[in-house]
Structures are given as structure tokens and as C-alpha cells.
Design an enzyme around this catalytic site. Structure first.
Site, short mmCIF file in Angstrom:
data_model
loop_
_atom_site.label_atom_id
_atom_site.label_comp_id
_atom_site.label_asym_id
_atom_site.label_seq_id
_atom_site.Cartn_x
_atom_site.Cartn_y
_atom_site.Cartn_z
N LYS A 82 0.93 -1.31 0.14
CA LYS A 82 -0.38 -0.07 -0.30
C LYS A 82 1.26 1.66 0.01
O LYS A 82 0.97 2.53 -0.96
CB LYS A 82 -0.85 0.30 1.22
CG LYS A 82 -1.50 -1.02 1.41
CD LYS A 82 -2.73 -1.17 2.50
CE LYS A 82 -4.44 -2.14 1.83
NZ LYS A 82 -3.65 -3.25 1.86
C1 LIG Z 1 -4.47 -4.44 1.45
C2 LIG Z 1 -3.86 -5.75 0.86
C3 LIG Z 1 -3.68 -6.66 0.43
C4 LIG Z 1 -4.89 -6.62 -0.60
O1 LIG Z 1 -4.81 -6.07 -2.15
P1 LIG Z 1 -6.12 -4.85 -2.08
O2 LIG Z 1 -6.28 -4.40 -3.46
O3 LIG Z 1 -7.46 -5.12 -1.79
O4 LIG Z 1 -7.37 -6.79 -3.31
C5 LIG Z 1 -3.57 -7.49 -0.23
N1 LIG Z 1 -2.13 -8.08 1.42
C6 LIG Z 1 -1.27 -6.81 1.55
C7 LIG Z 1 -0.36 -7.53 2.66
C8 LIG Z 1 -2.15 -5.69 2.30
O5 LIG Z 1 -1.81 -4.87 2.64
#
Ligand SMILES: *Cc1c(COP(=O)(O)O)cnc(C)c1O
Length: 469
Positions: free
Chosen positions: A112
Site C-alpha cells: 500500500k
Molecule cells: C491490502 C492488502 C492486500 C489486498 O489488496 P487489495 O488491493 O485490497 O486486493 C493484500 N496483501 C496485503 C499485505 C495488503 O496490505
């Protein structure tokens, strides 16, 4: 580039409009009216370019009416200059024709950061040029809060308030939020659960006085700019592995469908992607949808991969809109049915199109642990539980004839207990966070009362008087 709403009612906007609004006024999500296309020659010219160069080229067509090339380059440099690895998102081999794309070298060790580092810069730039300020407000169960704070800290036009449930997030998660010293960052430990935090945030957003006085805004996963930032690394990885001459496939640990939808866009933009593998844990609404053509909400389970413990995959709405030929009536019918009976059916013709590119797999906690152990024994690489779910899906349903990239969405040290249980090895925090447990924390504990939280926010925002959207 004009952005239209998936619900078909809100007026179209330019990039900055979509960035600052997040959700469209009709409740829909913004998408570009057309996908920019890159020819094979254009892709070839990007081979060997740095992450920042690819990022600037790939994002330019989405933003160029609002952001000059010079500013875009500058924003990209600043967003990705803070990453620990010089390649930003390096590829690590994981065996025959398999790679992990490590997206976790940012400040909070999860993918993120890639979107939120950029979006913090973009918000600040857009608000400063409009002489506006905004208050970012959000609730977190642990992970997104720290990435949002890291993206917004020190930005002049932003104040950020993040609520977390007091005593219910891990020490590492809490400290990643509360040890940030900048004066525009405010952590509130709410005496309640994550659901209480969310309810309280919603209440503040739906109070018009509060919303206006504080210029409330959120940078949640439905914001178009977050999806846009994620398109870049699909290009970076594919170009490193032989694109545009050879197609490449991706396996994506999926929760809200934001990450994997960025892969779909890269494909629509001309990047040769053979297969997108949708990897879910026990919360497998998307896997069931792929099997049956029905999207049906079920109860949420806690798993070893908590950032994917989600039942409503908000960004799926964007895919539905696109495969339906941007027909908002299809989306509106689906969302009405979801509201009234918790499910909707996707027409067969659209399912055929989705299945032509996407495959799905669901992995249990026991399998996740087995994969972490197996990969460690074979390669010496520690995978975090989310990445392990991606690895398992690639192994189960990935085609063998193309290079397969598994998106590494979190650093193993972010989930040390699960990794240690699977391998016997305790993954240590990288050097830039090694003193995390010695740093001074800043947060207030507040009762679960809207009025109390509202007054705290009102008394801590910096001057909001110049703003008018
Ligand atoms: C947010 C997150 C996901 C999922 O990603 P999306 O875009 O919501 O599908 C997967 N792995 C981690 C470590 C995350 O923080």
C-alpha cells in the site's frame, strides 16, 4: 482524460476532481473514459528504464491535463525516493519460471505504500495549487492506517487523523503509526472495536457541518489515484521479464480487488499479460464468483492473511463496468440486488470475458503455512502469509508456459509470528525500523463517543478557513 462514474449519474471530472472526491457523488467509482494504449514499440523503449521513468510514462496519459510532466516527475521522485531498495520493487527468483515482485520496501513494509506515498504527494500538490487544505480521516484495523500516515506526514495542506481500536492492534502496527512525530499526524486509540472506529468515522463523514468545516476527505482503496499508482509495477515487472516480446502472468493476493484491477488495466493498455491469478484466502467471494457467476456476500473469517479478510471487494465494480462496455445500468442493477438480497448474478457473456484473463484460487490457513515452510526450505526465501497465498494460487492454477510473477504484498517481518511458526525463523525488521520499539509514541485514548472525537479533531486541525471546494 475525463473520468466517469460507474453509476452513470455524476458529472464527469478531470484527474484532480477524481483524486480529491474519492467516491463519485452518485455513489459510483471513477474510471477513465478510455484506456490509453501503448504500442509494442513504445513498450520496447521502456525496457531498461528506471521505476521512476516507467511510472512517469505510464501515468502521464491519466493526469497530463492537470499535472505537468515536470511536476509529475518531481512527485514520482519524491514518492519513490524513500523506498529502501534502489529498484523500488525488485524481482526475486523463486524457482523455475517464477518470481516474487517485492512491493514491500516502502516505509511501512506493505504494497500500500506504493500508492499512498504517491497519493500524499498528489493531494498536497492539488490542494496547494487550489489554495485549499483537507483533513484526512480514517479508521484502521492495523495496516492501512500506517501507510496512510506515512504518505501524509509533513504535508502542508493535509492533517491526518487515524482511529484504531485501543489495545486491539499489534505493537508493531501501533508503533508504525504512533511513532511518527510530524505535527499534522494524529492517532486516536478508540475505546472500542474496529467496527466502532468505522462507525464513528462514518458518522463524522455524514454530518454535513463536520464534513464542511473540517473539509473531510479519505484516501481509501476506491480512490482512482491509488489504482493508477499500482498499474506501474505490472509494466516494470513484465518489461524486465521479456515483454513486449513475451507475455507474462501475475498472481495477486486479493482483498478489495484494487491491486489485481490495476493488472487488468495494464493489460487493457497493451501490456502482454497472459493470465491474472486471483489469490484469496478463506474469504473467497471472488473465487466463488469465478466458479458460479454469482457474487454473494458471506460472513468474514479471520485468517493468517488479515489484510485480505474482506467480503465486499469494492473495486470489482470497476471491472464489471468495464467488461459491460461501460454500461452503468448493469452496475446499478447489480448494486441494487447486492443491497436488497446480498448478491448479484453476472451475465454469462461477461463471465466469459472475465474468465478469458482471470483464474482464481482459495487457500486455507493450513496451506498458507505449508507454502511458507516449503518455499523457505527450497529457496531460503521467507514469504509473508499474503504473498504465500499468491504463491499457492500460482502453483495451483497458473499456466506453465509464461513467466509467473507473484506480487509480494507484505514484508515477512510484518507478520513475524506466522512466519516463525511455519519456518522456525523469526524474520527481523529491516534496518530503518529496527529501533521501532524504542521510539517515542504519540496517541490519545478517547471514548467511543462521536462528540468527544469531533471536538478533539476540531481543536487539532490547522486553519481550515481558506477552503471552498
Ligand atoms: C491490502 C492488502 C492486500 C489486498 O489488496 P487489495 O488491493 O485490497 O486486493 C493484500 N496483501 C496485503 C499485505 C495488503 O496490505
Amino acid at each position: 482524460m475525463r473520468y466517469i462514474s460507474t453509476r452513470g449519474v455524476a458529472p464527469d471530472v478531470r484527474f484532480t476532481g477524481a483524486l480529491l472526491a474519492g467516491l463519485a457523488s452518485d455513489g459510483g467509482l471513477y474510471v477513465p473514459r478510455v484506456w490509453p494504449r501503448f504500442s509494442s514499440d513504445q513498450l520496447q523503449r521502456l525496457v531498461g528504464c528506471s521505476y521512476a521513468e516507467v511510472a512517469t510514462t505510464v501515468m502521464r496519459p491519466f493526469v497530463h491535463e492537470d499535472i505537468s510532466d515536470e511536476v509529475l516527475r518531481d512527485v514520482v521522485q519524491r514518492a519513490y525516493g524513500v523506498f529502501e531498495h534502489p529498484d523500488v520493487a525488485p524481482l526475486r527468483p523463486l524457482g523455475e519460471n517464477r518470481w516474487c515482485l517485492e512491493l514491500f520496501h516502502g516505509p511501512t513494509l506493505a504494497f500500500k505504500d506504493i500508492a499512498l506515498q504517491l497519493i500524499g504527494q498528489l493531494f498536497d500538490h492539488a490542494l496547494q495549487s487550489r489554495k485549499q487544505r483537507t483533513t484526512i480521516l480514517g479508521a484502521t484495523s492495523g495496516d492501512t492506517g500506517s501507510a496512510a500516515i506515512a504518505g501524509c506526514r509533513g504535508r502542508d495542506a493535509l492533517d491526518i487523523f487515524i482511529l484504531h481500536p485501543h489495545g486491539r492492534v499489534s505493537a508493531v502496527q501501533r508503533r508504525q503509526m504512533t511513532t511518527v512525530q510530524d505535527r499534522n499526524v494524529h492517532n486516536i486509540a478508540l475505546q472500542g472495536t474496529f467496527d466502532d472506529c468505522q462507525r464513528l468515522v462514518k458518522a463524522l463523514f455524514s454530518d454535513p457541518a463536520c464534513r464542511n468545516d473540517l473539509q473531510l476527505s479519505s484516501i481509501n482503496s476506491i480512490n482512482w489515484a491509488r489504482v493508477m499508482a499500482q498499474i506501474v509495477y505490472y509494466f516494470v515487472a513484465a518489461l524486465a521479464l521479456g515483454a513486449p516480446r513475451t507475455p507474462v502472468s501475475f498472481a495477486v493476493p486479493t482483498g478489495n480487488f484494487g491491486n489485481i484491477f490495476a493488472g487488468y488495466i495494464a493489460h487493457q493498455m497493451g501490456l502482454p499479460i497472459a493470465q491474472l491469478v486471483l489469490a484469496t484466502n478463506k474469504n473467497n467471494i471472488l473465487k466463488r464468483m469465478m466458479d458460479t457467476g454469482e457474487y454473494r456476500v458471506a460472513a468474514v473469517h479471520s485468517t493468517l492473511s488479515p489484510s485480505m479478510d474482506i467480503q465486499v471487494a469494492s473495486n470489482f465494480e470497476r471491472l464489471l463496468f468495464d467488461v459491460a462496455g461501460q454500461d452503468a445500468t448493469v452496475v446499478n442493477a447489480a448494486m441494487a440486488s447486492l443491497q436488497s438480497c446480498g448478491s448479484f448474478r453476472i451475465p454469462n457473456s461477461l463471465m466469459r470475458e472475465i474468465r478469458a484473463l482471470f483464474s482464481a484460487h482459495s487457500t486455507t490457513d493450513a496451506q498458507t503455512t505449508a507454502v511458507i515452510c516449503d518455499v523457505y526450505q527450497r529457496t531460503g526465501v521467507l514469504l509473508d502469509p499474503h504473498t504465500a497465498v499468491g504463491f499457492d494460487a500460482a502453483a495451483q492454477v497458473g499456466h506453465d508456459d509464461t513467466p509467473m510473477v507473484i506480487l509480494g504484498t507484505a514484508h515477512p517481518a510484518k507478520f513475524p509470528q506466522s512466519v516463525q511458526e511455519a519456518t522456525g525463523v523469526f524474520p527481523s525488521l529491516p534496518a530503518h525500523l529496527s529501533d521501532l520499539h524504542q521510539r517515542e509514541e504519540h496517541y490519545v485514548v478517547l471514548p467511543d463517543e462521536v462528540g468527544v472525537v469531533e471536538s478533539f479533531i476540531r481543536s487539532h486541525v490547522r486553519g481550515c478557513d481558506t477552503i471552498q471546494v
